[in-house]
Design an enzyme around this catalytic site. Structure first.
Site, PDB file in Angstrom:
ATOM      1  N   ASP A 168     -19.818 -16.324   6.921  1.00  0.00           N
ATOM      2  CA  ASP A 168     -18.836 -15.417   7.505  1.00  0.00           C
ATOM      3  C   ASP A 168     -18.034 -14.652   6.441  1.00  0.00           C
ATOM      4  OD1 ASP A 168     -17.123 -14.274   9.457  1.00  0.00           O
ATOM      5  OD2 ASP A 168     -15.711 -15.941   9.244  1.00  0.00           O
ATOM      6  N   GLU A 402     -19.891 -26.421   5.291  1.00  0.00           N
ATOM      7  CA  GLU A 402     -20.458 -26.418   6.635  1.00  0.00           C
ATOM      8  C   GLU A 402     -21.979 -26.379   6.666  1.00  0.00           C
ATOM      9  OE1 GLU A 402     -18.581 -23.702   9.331  1.00  0.00           O
ATOM     10  OE2 GLU A 402     -16.650 -24.703   9.122  1.00  0.00           O
ATOM     11  N   TYR A 454     -11.189 -25.586  14.189  1.00  0.00           N
ATOM     12  CA  TYR A 454     -10.413 -24.456  14.720  1.00  0.00           C
ATOM     13  C   TYR A 454      -9.932 -24.751  16.129  1.00  0.00           C
ATOM     14  CZ  TYR A 454     -11.554 -22.062  10.499  1.00  0.00           C
ATOM     15  OH  TYR A 454     -11.607 -21.715   9.176  1.00  0.00           O
ATOM     16  N   GLU A 490     -10.034 -26.522   6.571  1.00  0.00           N
ATOM     17  CA  GLU A 490      -9.897 -25.211   7.228  1.00  0.00           C
ATOM     18  C   GLU A 490      -9.305 -25.415   8.605  1.00  0.00           C
ATOM     19  OE1 GLU A 490     -13.381 -22.720   7.531  1.00  0.00           O
ATOM     20  OE2 GLU A 490     -13.970 -23.091   5.458  1.00  0.00           O
TER      21      GLU A 490
HETATM   22  C1  GCB Z   1     -15.568 -21.630   9.072  1.00  0.00           C
HETATM   23  C2  GCB Z   1     -16.197 -21.205   7.791  1.00  0.00           C
HETATM   24  C3  GCB Z   1     -15.542 -19.954   7.224  1.00  0.00           C
HETATM   25  C4  GCB Z   1     -15.272 -18.967   8.336  1.00  0.00           C
HETATM   26  C5  GCB Z   1     -14.328 -19.604   9.340  1.00  0.00           C
HETATM   27  C6  GCB Z   1     -13.976 -18.680  10.521  1.00  0.00           C
HETATM   28  O1  GCB Z   1     -15.658 -22.746   9.489  1.00  0.00           O
HETATM   29  O2  GCB Z   1     -16.212 -22.214   6.826  1.00  0.00           O
HETATM   30  O3  GCB Z   1     -16.393 -19.416   6.256  1.00  0.00           O
HETATM   31  O4  GCB Z   1     -14.752 -17.771   7.864  1.00  0.00           O
HETATM   32  O5  GCB Z   1     -14.919 -20.757   9.858  1.00  0.00           O
HETATM   33  O6  GCB Z   1     -12.995 -17.965  10.428  1.00  0.00           O
HETATM   34  O7  GCB Z   1     -14.697 -18.717  11.520  1.00  0.00           O
END
Ligand code: GCB
Length: 578
Positions: A168, A402, A454, A490
């Site tokens: 990403d 990941e 997230y 993250e």
């Molecule tokens: C993740 C990835 C990261 C992405 C992020 C996202 O888990 O490690 O590279 O940018 O999510 O914002 O979706």
């Protein structure tokens, strides 16, 4: 691998500047003899990504040619010295010719490579040609353009990006870091490894050097009142520093270690390293710096800026460190590839704790191409450790981000990589950053768990409370299963600067601030959580997809031009009230 230096025994020139450049979508370069130089070129800035420098190159990832001319300055003497040409980072594949002769190829961005060019140099009008290929392929690392059967296991497939990367961030291409020409004596110091330890009040440095002659080596250690000189004919020495000034984020004390080779009483080579005396270890549920528990507060980041792309950009580095200080962060992860050497030097100097990540992002484990991907990951692991092993700021190696590693092939893959990392550096913890959680095959080998989650964003979207409850449940289960300390590597929310909502709503500044606040609270109420690193420090460019408005990931706490969002102020309060 030592970074080139200039001193009375070593000379370095930087070939950065405006080079000639040509895209080669039809692959004309080889047959037209571009390896010896080419006409019809346009100017390009080196170092920098090519994608945003022109109107016709943004999404072009294929072959492109660079060339520059240089004369050999006085002080460079191919008759007496060894002269090397060094690239800090080229994305993705580089093929290099000097005066029409092929020097070799190098695969993989973000890490340095060099060629001995002593026998190929002219005093004047040298012509250096580099063919760069940035194409995304399934058997490259990081991979891209996966076939449909691979997509199934490689996620992100529901909303593929254009360009079709399996990660990403925008797949910027080009010569991304300085190109240096440097000269040393033929019997120069090739490598230095410094391992530090603390014995009572004494700082202990075990210094190993590699050089091609068994001559006398002199070691001078200066700084913080010390002026220690020791000599040996061996290639290893232990230096004890009484009442050592230790290195830590609060006091990033560095010593100058000057290593000289001496013959018949005369010095003929010198290399100087900045050394911080510190220890790092995982013990039980804690991460210990100099024997004391440390909590990481910081970010995942990207080397990313408008126009220069992923190119080395010194003012942005300085600014980012200033913002990290301002907000009260003490750490970052080099997501998702090693950062420039200059950034690592400043992390040492300014006292930041760095999780140093290899470029192994987007890994998947179907049989096809697996061996090649493993070989590349081994190369990256070797190269990042060789490059960064002497930085006190580097507290941990991250071998991947990941990986799609809930797959039967993943375990052996990671066993192999972890064994390699541990054999090269027994002093630092090793990890993998995962979103697979309880199913993560690599967690068995990790010294510390790094989790990306997230909640209230991709899961329980918009529901802050539900997201926090689920987070608490998940990390408790992870701890119960693996019994290892955990870093939240993250978490975050896309946030459009200037977009507001009360009550907080997704994409608003309030939502991001609230989400981070709540989830940090959950994390800090668990003693096995050794830190929080937010995704992301700054907004950054991605490929185009329905998930990425304007080809941007807006999870930055700062905008791409480094302005604070509301969350930055909230974090500043949290991180300064420890
Ligand atoms: C993740 C990835 C990261 C992405 C992020 C996202 O888990 O490690 O590279 O940018 O999510 O914002 O979706």
């Amino acid at each position: 691998m030592l970074y080139p230096q200039s001193n009375p025994f070593r000379q370095t020139i930087d070939l950065s500047g405006f080079w000639d450049f040509a895209f080669d979508p039809e692959q004309r370069g080889y047959s037209a003899g571009w390896v010896r130089g080419f006409a019809d070129a346009r100017p390009i800035a080196v170092p920098a990504s090519w994608n945003d420098q022109f109107e016709d190159g943004r999404d072009y990832l294929g072959a492109a040619w660079y060339q520059t001319h240089f004369d050999l300055p006085l002080g460079f003497d191919p008759g007496l010295q060894k002269i090397c040409l060094r690239f800090g980072s080229v994305n993705y594949l580089a093929e290099v010719w000097l005066n029409g002769e092929c020097l070799g190829t190098h695969e993989g961005g973000h890490l340095p490579f060099e060629f001995d060019v002593t026998a190929r140099l002219q005093r004047e009008a040298n012509i250096l040609v580099v063919r760069v290929d940035g194409e995304l392929k399934p058997d490259r690392v990081p991979p891209g353009n996966l076939t449909t059967d691979m997509q199934d296991v490689a996620t992100h497939s529901k909303y593929p990006n254009y360009p079709n990367a399996s990660f990403d961030f925008f797949p910027f291409c080009g010569i991304h870091r300085p190109v240096l020409l440097y000269a040393t004596t033929r019997e120069a110091i090739q490598d230095v490894t410094v391992i530090t330890d603390i014995v009572g009040e004494t700082g202990r440095m075990r210094v190993t050097i590699e050089h091609s002659t068994s001559t006398l080596a002199r070691f001078t250690l200066r700084g913080h009142g010390a002026n220690i000189v020791a000599e040996t004919h061996a290639n290893e020495i232990v230096l004890d520093v009484p009442r050592a000034a230790l290195w830590s984020p609060d006091a990033p004390n560095l010593y100058d270690l000057i290593i000289e080779l001496v013959r018949d009483g005369a010095v003929f080579d010198r290399y100087t390293l900045a050394i911080g005396i510190r220890t790092i270890q995982v013990a039980g549920d804690a991460l210990l710096l100099n024997g004391k528990p440390i909590h990481l507060a910081g970010f995942g980041r990207h080397e990313d800026f408008a126009i220069s792309g992923r190119g080395y950009n010194p003012p942005v580095i300085v600014k980012d460190f200033a913002l990290l200080k301002w907000i009260g962060a003490n750490s970052f992860r080099t997501s998702h590839y090693p950062y420039s050497e200059q950034m690592m030097d400043l992390a040492d100097r300014l006292g930041f704790l760095v999780i140093d990540e290899t470029p192994a992002v987007g890994l998947f484990f179907v049989e096809s191409g697996l061996e090649r991907r493993l070989e590349l990951c081994r190369q990256y692991t070797r190269d990042v450790i060789a490059r960064d092993k002497n930085h006190p700021s580097v507290i941990m190696w991250s071998l991947a981000n990941e990986p799609r590693s809930n797959h039967p092939n993943a375990k052996n893959f990671f066993r192999n990589l972890f064994d390699l990392a541990k054999s090269l550096d027994a002093t630092r913890p090793v990890t993998v950053v995962s979103n697979k959680s309880l199913e993560e095959e690599a967690f068995e080998f990790c010294d510390m768990l790094c989790l990306n989650r997230y909640n209230a964003w991709y899961h329980d979207s918009g529901q802050l409370d539900a997201g926090s409850v689920a987070l608490a449940k998940e990390i408790d289960a992870l701890h119960a299963k693996f019994n290892k300390p955990l870093l939240m590597a993250e978490f975050g929310a896309d946030t459009i600067p200037g977009w507001h909502a009360q009550p907080p709503e997704m994409f608003s500044e309030e939502f991001q601030a609230e989400l981070l606040d709540q989830q940090i609270h959950v994390l800090r109420s668990r003693p096995f959580v050794v830190g929080e690193q937010i995704w992301n420090m700054c907004d950054f460019k991605t490929g185009q997809s329905v998930r990425r408005m304007g080809s941007m990931n807006y999870k930055g706490v700062f905008t791409r031009d480094r302005r604070p969002k509301l969350a930055a102020h909230r974090l500043r309060e949290i991180w300064n009230s420890k």
